[in-house]
Design a protein around this motif. Structure first.
Motif, PDB file in Angstrom:
ATOM      1  N   ALA A   8      51.193 -71.487  17.550  1.00 20.04           N
ATOM      2  CA  ALA A   8      50.200 -71.774  18.583  1.00 20.04           C
ATOM      3  C   ALA A   8      50.719 -71.350  19.946  1.00 20.04           C
ATOM      4  O   ALA A   8      51.900 -71.101  20.144  1.00 20.04           O
ATOM      5  N   GLY A   9      49.809 -71.288  20.918  1.00 19.71           N
ATOM      6  CA  GLY A   9      50.185 -71.061  22.307  1.00 19.71           C
ATOM      7  C   GLY A   9      50.716 -69.684  22.592  1.00 19.71           C
ATOM      8  O   GLY A   9      51.618 -69.528  23.395  1.00 19.71           O
ATOM      9  N   ILE A  10      50.152 -68.645  21.972  1.00 15.84           N
ATOM     10  CA  ILE A  10      50.771 -67.337  22.074  1.00 15.84           C
ATOM     11  C   ILE A  10      50.157 -66.449  23.138  1.00 15.84           C
ATOM     12  O   ILE A  10      50.619 -65.343  23.329  1.00 15.84           O
ATOM     13  N   THR A  11      49.084 -66.876  23.776  1.00 13.35           N
ATOM     14  CA  THR A  11      48.605 -66.157  24.942  1.00 13.35           C
ATOM     15  C   THR A  11      48.400 -67.176  26.044  1.00 13.35           C
ATOM     16  O   THR A  11      48.513 -68.384  25.826  1.00 13.35           O
ATOM     17  N   ARG A  12      48.016 -66.666  27.215  1.00 18.24           N
ATOM     18  CA  ARG A  12      47.836 -67.601  28.325  1.00 18.24           C
ATOM     19  C   ARG A  12      46.708 -68.583  28.044  1.00 18.24           C
ATOM     20  O   ARG A  12      46.628 -69.626  28.657  1.00 18.24           O
ATOM     21  N   ARG A  13      45.817 -68.264  27.105  1.00 22.52           N
ATOM     22  CA  ARG A  13      44.751 -69.198  26.746  1.00 22.52           C
ATOM     23  C   ARG A  13      44.980 -69.816  25.368  1.00 22.52           C
ATOM     24  O   ARG A  13      44.155 -70.584  24.891  1.00 22.52           O
ATOM     25  N   GLY A  14      46.088 -69.456  24.724  1.00 25.38           N
ATOM     26  CA  GLY A  14      46.428 -70.076  23.451  1.00 25.38           C
ATOM     27  C   GLY A  14      45.425 -69.791  22.353  1.00 25.38           C
ATOM     28  O   GLY A  14      45.157 -70.617  21.501  1.00 25.38           O
ATOM     29  N   TRP A  15      44.879 -68.552  22.348  1.00 25.09           N
ATOM     30  CA  TRP A  15      43.774 -68.318  21.424  1.00 25.09           C
ATOM     31  C   TRP A  15      44.186 -68.299  19.976  1.00 25.09           C
ATOM     32  O   TRP A  15      43.417 -68.675  19.100  1.00 25.09           O
ATOM     33  N   LEU A  16      45.402 -67.852  19.659  1.00 24.80           N
ATOM     34  CA  LEU A  16      45.771 -67.867  18.243  1.00 24.80           C
ATOM     35  C   LEU A  16      46.025 -69.280  17.766  1.00 24.80           C
ATOM     36  O   LEU A  16      45.719 -69.631  16.626  1.00 24.80           O
ATOM     37  N   GLY A  17      46.562 -70.136  18.643  1.00 19.12           N
ATOM     38  CA  GLY A  17      46.690 -71.536  18.258  1.00 19.12           C
ATOM     39  C   GLY A  17      45.334 -72.134  17.961  1.00 19.12           C
ATOM     40  O   GLY A  17      45.167 -72.887  17.000  1.00 19.12           O
ATOM     41  N   ALA A  18      44.355 -71.786  18.779  1.00 18.50           N
ATOM     42  CA  ALA A  18      43.001 -72.275  18.523  1.00 18.50           C
ATOM     43  C   ALA A  18      42.471 -71.743  17.208  1.00 18.50           C
ATOM     44  O   ALA A  18      41.758 -72.429  16.481  1.00 18.50           O
ATOM     45  N   ALA A  19      42.820 -70.494  16.886  1.00 14.19           N
ATOM     46  CA  ALA A  19      42.365 -69.923  15.614  1.00 14.19           C
ATOM     47  C   ALA A  19      42.931 -70.694  14.440  1.00 14.19           C
ATOM     48  O   ALA A  19      42.231 -71.020  13.484  1.00 14.19           O
ATOM     49  N   GLY A 441      42.497 -49.995  30.707  1.00 13.62           N
ATOM     50  CA  GLY A 441      42.577 -48.899  31.658  1.00 13.62           C
ATOM     51  C   GLY A 441      43.985 -48.464  31.995  1.00 13.62           C
ATOM     52  O   GLY A 441      44.193 -47.711  32.952  1.00 13.62           O
ATOM     53  N   GLN A 442      44.953 -48.900  31.207  1.00 14.01           N
ATOM     54  CA  GLN A 442      46.353 -48.525  31.425  1.00 14.01           C
ATOM     55  C   GLN A 442      47.125 -48.791  30.140  1.00 14.01           C
ATOM     56  O   GLN A 442      46.632 -49.481  29.244  1.00 14.01           O
ATOM     57  N   PRO A 443      48.332 -48.252  30.020  1.00 15.93           N
ATOM     58  CA  PRO A 443      49.113 -48.508  28.803  1.00 15.93           C
ATOM     59  C   PRO A 443      49.384 -50.000  28.651  1.00 15.93           C
ATOM     60  O   PRO A 443      49.614 -50.713  29.633  1.00 15.93           O
ATOM     61  N   ILE A 444      49.337 -50.469  27.420  1.00 15.53           N
ATOM     62  CA  ILE A 444      49.660 -51.872  27.162  1.00 15.53           C
ATOM     63  C   ILE A 444      50.857 -51.958  26.229  1.00 15.53           C
ATOM     64  O   ILE A 444      51.004 -51.168  25.301  1.00 15.53           O
ATOM     65  N   ASP A 445      51.712 -52.910  26.506  1.00 16.71           N
ATOM     66  CA  ASP A 445      52.826 -53.241  25.614  1.00 16.71           C
ATOM     67  C   ASP A 445      52.408 -54.458  24.806  1.00 16.71           C
ATOM     68  O   ASP A 445      51.910 -55.443  25.373  1.00 16.71           O
ATOM     69  N   TYR A 446      52.628 -54.405  23.491  1.00 11.71           N
ATOM     70  CA  TYR A 446      52.083 -55.438  22.609  1.00 11.71           C
ATOM     71  C   TYR A 446      53.183 -56.083  21.791  1.00 11.71           C
ATOM     72  O   TYR A 446      54.007 -55.404  21.177  1.00 11.71           O
ATOM     73  N   ASP A 447      53.180 -57.404  21.804  1.00 13.84           N
ATOM     74  CA  ASP A 447      54.092 -58.207  20.985  1.00 13.84           C
ATOM     75  C   ASP A 447      53.300 -58.677  19.769  1.00 13.84           C
ATOM     76  O   ASP A 447      52.513 -59.622  19.852  1.00 13.84           O
ATOM     77  N   GLY A 448      53.494 -58.011  18.634  1.00 15.88           N
ATOM     78  CA  GLY A 448      52.721 -58.335  17.446  1.00 15.88           C
ATOM     79  C   GLY A 448      53.017 -59.708  16.898  1.00 15.88           C
ATOM     80  O   GLY A 448      52.126 -60.385  16.365  1.00 15.88           O
ATOM     81  N   ALA A 449      54.268 -60.159  16.991  1.00 22.91           N
ATOM     82  CA  ALA A 449      54.610 -61.481  16.486  1.00 22.91           C
ATOM     83  C   ALA A 449      53.881 -62.568  17.262  1.00 22.91           C
ATOM     84  O   ALA A 449      53.424 -63.557  16.691  1.00 22.91           O
ATOM     85  N   ALA A 450      53.773 -62.376  18.564  1.00 23.81           N
ATOM     86  CA  ALA A 450      53.078 -63.348  19.405  1.00 23.81           C
ATOM     87  C   ALA A 450      51.594 -63.072  19.502  1.00 23.81           C
ATOM     88  O   ALA A 450      50.813 -63.947  19.863  1.00 23.81           O
ATOM     89  N   GLY A 451      51.177 -61.831  19.193  1.00 21.68           N
ATOM     90  CA  GLY A 451      49.778 -61.487  19.301  1.00 21.68           C
ATOM     91  C   GLY A 451      49.294 -61.445  20.730  1.00 21.68           C
ATOM     92  O   GLY A 451      48.213 -61.937  21.045  1.00 21.68           O
ATOM     93  N   ARG A 452      50.086 -60.834  21.624  1.00 24.09           N
ATOM     94  CA  ARG A 452      49.662 -60.792  23.022  1.00 24.09           C
ATOM     95  C   ARG A 452      50.168 -59.533  23.713  1.00 24.09           C
ATOM     96  O   ARG A 452      51.184 -58.944  23.327  1.00 24.09           O
ATOM     97  N   VAL A 453      49.416 -59.124  24.723  1.00 25.94           N
ATOM     98  CA  VAL A 453      49.822 -58.037  25.610  1.00 25.94           C
ATOM     99  C   VAL A 453      50.809 -58.611  26.615  1.00 25.94           C
ATOM    100  O   VAL A 453      50.533 -59.634  27.251  1.00 25.94           O
ATOM    101  N   THR A 454      51.948 -57.959  26.775  1.00 30.53           N
ATOM    102  CA  THR A 454      53.021 -58.542  27.597  1.00 30.53           C
ATOM    103  C   THR A 454      53.100 -57.974  28.998  1.00 30.53           C
ATOM    104  O   THR A 454      53.705 -58.598  29.872  1.00 30.53           O
ATOM    105  N   ASP A 458      45.930 -59.652  32.163  1.00 25.69           N
ATOM    106  CA  ASP A 458      44.475 -59.710  32.115  1.00 25.69           C
ATOM    107  C   ASP A 458      43.914 -59.040  30.860  1.00 25.69           C
ATOM    108  O   ASP A 458      42.806 -59.360  30.422  1.00 25.69           O
ATOM    109  N   ALA A 459      44.679 -58.121  30.263  1.00 24.40           N
ATOM    110  CA  ALA A 459      44.203 -57.431  29.062  1.00 24.40           C
ATOM    111  C   ALA A 459      44.109 -58.366  27.860  1.00 24.40           C
ATOM    112  O   ALA A 459      43.417 -58.043  26.878  1.00 24.40           O
ATOM    113  N   ASN A 460      44.757 -59.505  27.911  1.00 22.43           N
ATOM    114  CA  ASN A 460      44.694 -60.429  26.778  1.00 22.43           C
ATOM    115  C   ASN A 460      43.285 -60.965  26.534  1.00 22.43           C
ATOM    116  O   ASN A 460      42.962 -61.363  25.416  1.00 22.43           O
TER     117      ASN A 460
END
Length: 473
Positions: A8-19, A441-454, A458-460
């Motif tokens: 849980a708690g893997i983005t600033r809004r914790g969306w995967l925890g909610a999932a 609109g720009q390159p994103i770095d992605y943490d697959g384990a956390a499921g978030r753009v690092t 705002d891209a999350n």
């Protein structure tokens, strides 16, 4: 599988925890409504989105019991049985008879309420309905076949995978039929067998889109009398009104309804490099593109919430820093853009303008068409090395045309599903991350384990979406 946990708690809004919380407690005691099925039994199948692709899928399932269908435009469904001249399509006569007998609904929510005898459902709606309908079915213990792209967002895919893992008796399948094809399975064996050596680069291309894209939103028109527009709009949190450039075929290029060319064809084309190379989730994604479609000058600096249709053409660069064979770069071209012609193509062989994949290894290259078909080896000795690679993957009866019946046999316990959610969700997430990078609109770095753009917080928000009340996931 890396990147697919229940943390849980893997983005600033914790969306995967909610999932995960959403599906907690939904481990079903087997299928609460479907019968226990033996190989000799017929499966009670329903379809959501019964015209177009849904009719094509269901035409392969006429040997089962087609008990119900849900579609917001039954007049459009009727068009699935006649050709452009209005003549009956001969090989769909059995499907028409089955549809005529089936219970009919405009709204799949009402169908699920009314029918308790559904064993399995085919979901062939526009993209924005896929996850909502699939989750609703799975929560009722119903096996699901979901057309590609599996989901509209990253979060939706993780919700469905969580449900599937909690309920292993449910048989799931994504509608990427190339995964069942003989040629595609041979491609995977050849790549894994080392016939072209270590692969550091993959190039993928398609001629899509072949629908309106990169254009401004049209003015609303009066809807056909047969269309339940409110149901068709479903989870989309916009009300643009009806236009034929949305329904029935042209929805793919509009942000509220589809996921563009990458969502349409990525499940077919990207499938094979992801399957063969097992690179994990991408770690960096960048999309370059032509002008967005918007309500003002498309070259204006519009915010992503003001955009209406996807750019006509794009190129997406995926970097997989954690690929087991070392870093991998995969490049996606759409709208007829293509990589350079590889040197050494055999005489008479050309790159398919419709789409294809090119694997560049340190001992040669391999190229194939959209569904893994017509693989060609390039380079000295590559064909001979490929011929020596043994078969290691099972073949699916019927190949590409057997994808639906493979799902049926899996429901009966006769064999494994070809493209279950365990396989389909990370593939789908890879595709959808291209759309996240496009909207960022720009390159994103992605943490697959956390499921978030690092690197772009705002891209999350593009990993999720807002749902219209009554259609929430």
């Amino acid at each position: 599988m890396t990147g697919y946990t229940h943390d849980a708690g893997i983005t600033r809004r914790g969306w995967l925890g909610a999932a995960a919380a959403t599906t907690a407690g939904l481990a079903l005691p087997g299928n609460a409504f479907a019968r226990a099925l033996a190989p000799s039994d017929k499966v009670n199948v329903a379809v959501i989105g019964a015209g177009g692709m849904g009719a094509s899928n269901m035409n392969r399932l006429v040997g089962q019991n087609i008990v119900a269908l849900a579609d917001p435009d039954l007049a459009h469904v009727a068009e699935s049985f006649v050709d452009g001249e209005g003549a009956a399509i001969a090989d769909r006569a059995a499907l028409k008879a089955a549809y005529d007998r089936a219970d009919k609904h405009a709204d799949y929510r009402r169908m699920f309420d009314a029918r308790k005898d559904i064993d399995a459902v085919v979901i062939a709606t526009p993209d924005h309905h896929h996850a909502v309908a699939a989750k609703m079915a799975m929560e009722r213990g119903i096996h699901v076949y979901v057309q590609k792209p599996l989901t509209y967002t990253v979060r939706e895919g993780r919700v469905l995978l969580d449900l599937a893992r909690r309920n292993p008796k449910l048989v799931t399948q994504m509608g990427n039929q190339g995964h069942s094809g003989d040629d595609g399975r041979r491609v995977v064996e050849i790549i894994r067998g080392g016939a072209i050596g270590r692969v550091r680069e993959v190039q993928v291309w398609t001629n899509r889109p072949v629908w309106p894209q990169g254009v401004a939103r049209p003015a609303a028109q009066a809807k056909p009398a047969s269309l339940e527009w409110d149901v068709w709009r479903g989870p989309a949190a916009v009300d643009w009104g009806y236009h034929p450039d949305y329904a029935h075929f042209n929805w793919r290029g509009w942000l509220p309804f589809g996921v563009g060319a990458l969502g349409d064809m990525g499940a077919h084309l990207i499938d094979f490099p992801v399957w063969a190379l097992q690179p994990g989730l991408p770690t960096r994604i960048e999309t370059r593109h032509s002008a967005w479609g918007g309500d003002t000058n498309p070259w204006d600096d519009q915010g992503p919430d003001e955009l209406t249709s996807y750019p006509l053409a794009s190129t997406t660069y995926y970097d997989f820093a954690n690929a087991p064979g070392g870093p991998l770069r995969m490049t996606w071209f759409d709208a007829g853009l293509m990589p350079p012609t590889p040197r050494g193509l055999p005489p008479g062989v050309t790159m398919s303008a419709e789409g294809g994949v090119l694997y560049i290894g340190d001992r040669g290259m391999l190229m194939h068409n959209t569904y893994g078909e017509k693989p060609v080896l390039i380079g000295d000795g590559a064909a001979e090395r490929a011929a020596a690679v043994p078969q290691s993957l099972p073949r699916i009866a019927g190949g590409l045309a057997g994808h639906e019946l493979n799902w049926i046999r899996a429901i009966k316990g006769e064999e494994a599903a070809s493209s279950p959610f365990e396989v389909a969700v990370p593939l789908n997430e890879t595709m959808i991350l291209g759309m996240v990078a496009l909207r960022a609109g720009q390159p994103i770095d992605y943490d697959g384990a956390a499921g978030r753009v690092t690197n772009v917080d705002d891209a999350n928000r593009f990993l999720d979406r807002t749902y219209r009340p009554g259609w929430e996931l």
